[in-house]
Design an enzyme around this catalytic site. Structure first.
Site, PDB file in Angstrom:
ATOM      1  CG  LEU A  49      17.502 -21.595   1.736  1.00 39.67           C
ATOM      2  CD1 LEU A  49      16.442 -22.148   0.797  1.00 39.67           C
ATOM      3  CD2 LEU A  49      16.863 -20.766   2.840  1.00 39.67           C
ATOM      4  N   PRO A  50      20.052 -23.853   4.755  1.00 41.67           N
ATOM      5  CG  PRO A  50      19.375 -23.790   6.992  1.00 41.67           C
ATOM      6  CD  PRO A  50      19.000 -23.302   5.630  1.00 41.67           C
ATOM      7  CB  THR A  63      26.238 -27.369   0.965  1.00 41.74           C
ATOM      8  OG1 THR A  63      27.167 -26.324   0.732  1.00 41.74           O
ATOM      9  CG2 THR A  63      26.909 -28.720   0.737  1.00 41.74           C
ATOM     10  CE  LYS A 122      30.398 -26.738   0.621  1.00 42.73           C
ATOM     11  NZ  LYS A 122      31.302 -25.794   1.220  1.00 42.73           N
ATOM     12  CE  LYS A 168      24.673 -29.162   5.042  1.00 41.43           C
ATOM     13  NZ  LYS A 168      24.485 -27.999   4.203  1.00 41.43           N
TER      14      LYS A 168
HETATM   15  P1  NAD Z   1      22.806 -20.371   8.478  1.00 41.42           P
HETATM   16  O1  NAD Z   1      21.985 -21.336   9.239  1.00 41.42           O
HETATM   17  O2  NAD Z   1      23.608 -19.346   9.174  1.00 41.42           O
HETATM   18  O3  NAD Z   1      21.867 -19.606   7.406  1.00 41.42           O
HETATM   19  C1  NAD Z   1      20.791 -20.197   6.737  1.00 41.42           C
HETATM   20  C2  NAD Z   1      19.627 -19.240   6.814  1.00 41.42           C
HETATM   21  O4  NAD Z   1      18.514 -19.763   6.079  1.00 41.42           O
HETATM   22  C3  NAD Z   1      19.126 -19.008   8.260  1.00 41.42           C
HETATM   23  O5  NAD Z   1      19.197 -17.631   8.573  1.00 41.42           O
HETATM   24  C4  NAD Z   1      17.703 -19.538   8.234  1.00 41.42           C
HETATM   25  O6  NAD Z   1      16.822 -18.817   9.076  1.00 41.42           O
HETATM   26  C5  NAD Z   1      17.341 -19.376   6.763  1.00 41.42           C
HETATM   27  N1  NAD Z   1      16.225 -20.206   6.334  1.00 41.42           N
HETATM   28  C6  NAD Z   1      16.007 -21.522   6.585  1.00 41.42           C
HETATM   29  N2  NAD Z   1      14.861 -21.918   5.989  1.00 41.42           N
HETATM   30  C7  NAD Z   1      14.356 -20.814   5.371  1.00 41.42           C
HETATM   31  C8  NAD Z   1      13.184 -20.596   4.584  1.00 41.42           C
HETATM   32  N3  NAD Z   1      12.297 -21.572   4.346  1.00 41.42           N
HETATM   33  N4  NAD Z   1      12.965 -19.347   4.093  1.00 41.42           N
HETATM   34  C9  NAD Z   1      13.844 -18.349   4.358  1.00 41.42           C
HETATM   35  N5  NAD Z   1      14.965 -18.494   5.096  1.00 41.42           N
HETATM   36  C10 NAD Z   1      15.216 -19.735   5.581  1.00 41.42           C
HETATM   37  O7  NAD Z   1      23.736 -21.243   7.508  1.00 41.42           O
HETATM   38  P2  NAD Z   1      25.044 -20.777   6.736  1.00 41.42           P
HETATM   39  O8  NAD Z   1      26.234 -21.071   7.563  1.00 41.42           O
HETATM   40  O9  NAD Z   1      24.827 -19.417   6.171  1.00 41.42           O
HETATM   41  O10 NAD Z   1      25.053 -21.882   5.566  1.00 41.42           O
HETATM   42  C11 NAD Z   1      24.124 -21.833   4.483  1.00 41.42           C
HETATM   43  C12 NAD Z   1      24.520 -22.904   3.472  1.00 41.42           C
HETATM   44  O11 NAD Z   1      25.856 -22.644   3.017  1.00 41.42           O
HETATM   45  C13 NAD Z   1      24.550 -24.327   4.052  1.00 41.42           C
HETATM   46  O12 NAD Z   1      24.069 -25.220   3.096  1.00 41.42           O
HETATM   47  C14 NAD Z   1      26.017 -24.559   4.361  1.00 41.42           C
HETATM   48  O13 NAD Z   1      26.360 -25.926   4.315  1.00 41.42           O
HETATM   49  C15 NAD Z   1      26.684 -23.766   3.255  1.00 41.42           C
HETATM   50  N6  NAD Z   1      28.037 -23.244   3.572  1.00 41.42           N
HETATM   51  C16 NAD Z   1      28.306 -22.648   4.754  1.00 41.42           C
HETATM   52  C17 NAD Z   1      29.586 -22.165   5.003  1.00 41.42           C
HETATM   53  C18 NAD Z   1      29.935 -21.485   6.315  1.00 41.42           C
HETATM   54  O14 NAD Z   1      31.151 -21.290   6.569  1.00 41.42           O
HETATM   55  N7  NAD Z   1      28.988 -21.121   7.144  1.00 41.42           N
HETATM   56  C19 NAD Z   1      30.586 -22.282   4.039  1.00 41.42           C
HETATM   57  C20 NAD Z   1      30.264 -22.859   2.820  1.00 41.42           C
HETATM   58  C21 NAD Z   1      28.981 -23.334   2.584  1.00 41.42           C
END
Ligand code: NAD
Length: 304
Positions: free
Chosen positions: A67-68, A98, A173, A248
């Protein structure tokens, strides 16, 4: 009982992570609040359910969340319809999001009080790492919970680290991403300086990749197009890892530094730069688009 994984949050990262579990032969059900992400999950033939009640059935053996932010994890685990009150005691909880250390510990403590095992397991390696199952995964929690989670984590990642007790995965992280935010700006500054000096950027990139100026943004994820295939800069800066997410993480690092009385002047400066970039409406662009700020009038690349 046969294994059943409930995966919550199939966004940029969760989608390929859940897909890799499915491809490894695991039974996986997924849920996301975003219609767009649900459609993308269906395209991958993932088994999408409509809500948390349909997802968290008695036979779920592992819950994975991606999740975000901390508030999203808190809502999903501890909220009114929180899954901590729905899962069986034998279910293992893995939060790969994260988030801030305090929220991670709070969720984990609530789980532990109910006799449920939980780890925080944030990842690094980007969407490409998630697709190729080469993520670095940093785990906080007991050794027992770490060992239980290991087989699943090995399907989604390559290097799996036990960082320490609950919250340590996110601590590690946050330290990692503070460096990433700083080095993405540094790589942008170097490549844009090369451009202003009228030196072939491709050559400078090749040199830096092999010389002492190398970094992950240079070797894997360059902030300018035409250098490495498949990167967000080659795709009009569509994320990838959004500038909002980097902002963030830099905020989290800044808060941690304040609490720990650590001096992080470059981390603070990186936060300032990303914060301004996001306030100007760029939070949904890939974080490598920060090269636009650094490049000024010499930056002329396609961006959505
Ligand atoms: P994203 O926004 O693409 O995906 C998050 C998903 O969670 C979204 O599809 C959103 O609709 C869903 N969501 C939010 N609240 C929800 C709820 N209550 N119930 C169900 N679904 C819900 O984000 P991302 O890029 O996939 O990143 C996710 C996490 O991973 C973050 O914490 C980010 O910091 C971390 N991260 C991302 C990357 C990257 O390259 N994108 C790399 C490492 C870590």
């Amino acid at each position: 009982m046969s294994e059943l994984i409930a995966f919550i949050g199939v966004g940029n990262m969760g989608n390929p992570m859940a897909e890799n579990l499915m491809k490894a032969g695991k039974k996986v059900k997924v849920f996301d609040v975003s219609k767009k992400m649900v459609e993308k999950a269906k395209e991958k033939k993932l088994d999408v359910v409509e809500n948390l009640d349909a997802l968290i059935t008695n036979d779920v053996t592992t819950v994975i969340t991606m999740l975000p932010e901390g508030k999203n994890s808190k809502e999903v685990y501890l909220g009114d319809n929180g899954i901590i009150n729905k899962v069986s005691k034998n279910c293992l909880l893995i939060d790969c999001s994260t988030i801030d250390i305090q929220t991670s510990i709070e969720i984990g403590k609530n789980a532990t009080e109910k006799g449920i095992k939980m780890i925080d397991a944030p990842v690094s390696g980007g969407v490409m790492g998630a697709q190729k199952a080469t993520l670095n995964i940093m785990v906080g929690g007991t050794k027992e919970a770490f060992d239980l989670a290991l087989p699943l984590l090995k399907i989604m990642g390559k290097n799996i680290f036990h960082a320490g007790e609950l919250g340590s995965g996110n601590g590690a992280k946050i330290c990692n991403n503070m460096s990433l935010g700083i080095t993405m700006i540094a790589a942008s500054e170097s490549l844009m300086l090369a451009k202003r000096l009228n030196i072939d950027i491709k050559k400078v990139h090749e040199i830096m990749k092999n010389a002492s100026g190398n970094s992950w943004p240079i070797s894997v994820y360059p902030p300018l197009p035409g250098l490495i295939e498949g990167t967000p800069s080659n795709n009009n800066y569509r994320p990838g890892f959004s500038a909002g997410m980097m902002n963030k993480d830099l905020k989290l690092a800044n808060e941690c530094a304040k609490q720990a009385k650590a001096s992080t002047p470059l981390g603070s400066m990186a936060l300032e730069i990303y914060n301004k970039f996001c306030e100007e409406g760029n939070d949904t662009k890939d974080f490598s688009a920060i090269s636009k700020v650094v490049g000024g009038d010499a930056w002329n690349y396609p961006i959505d």
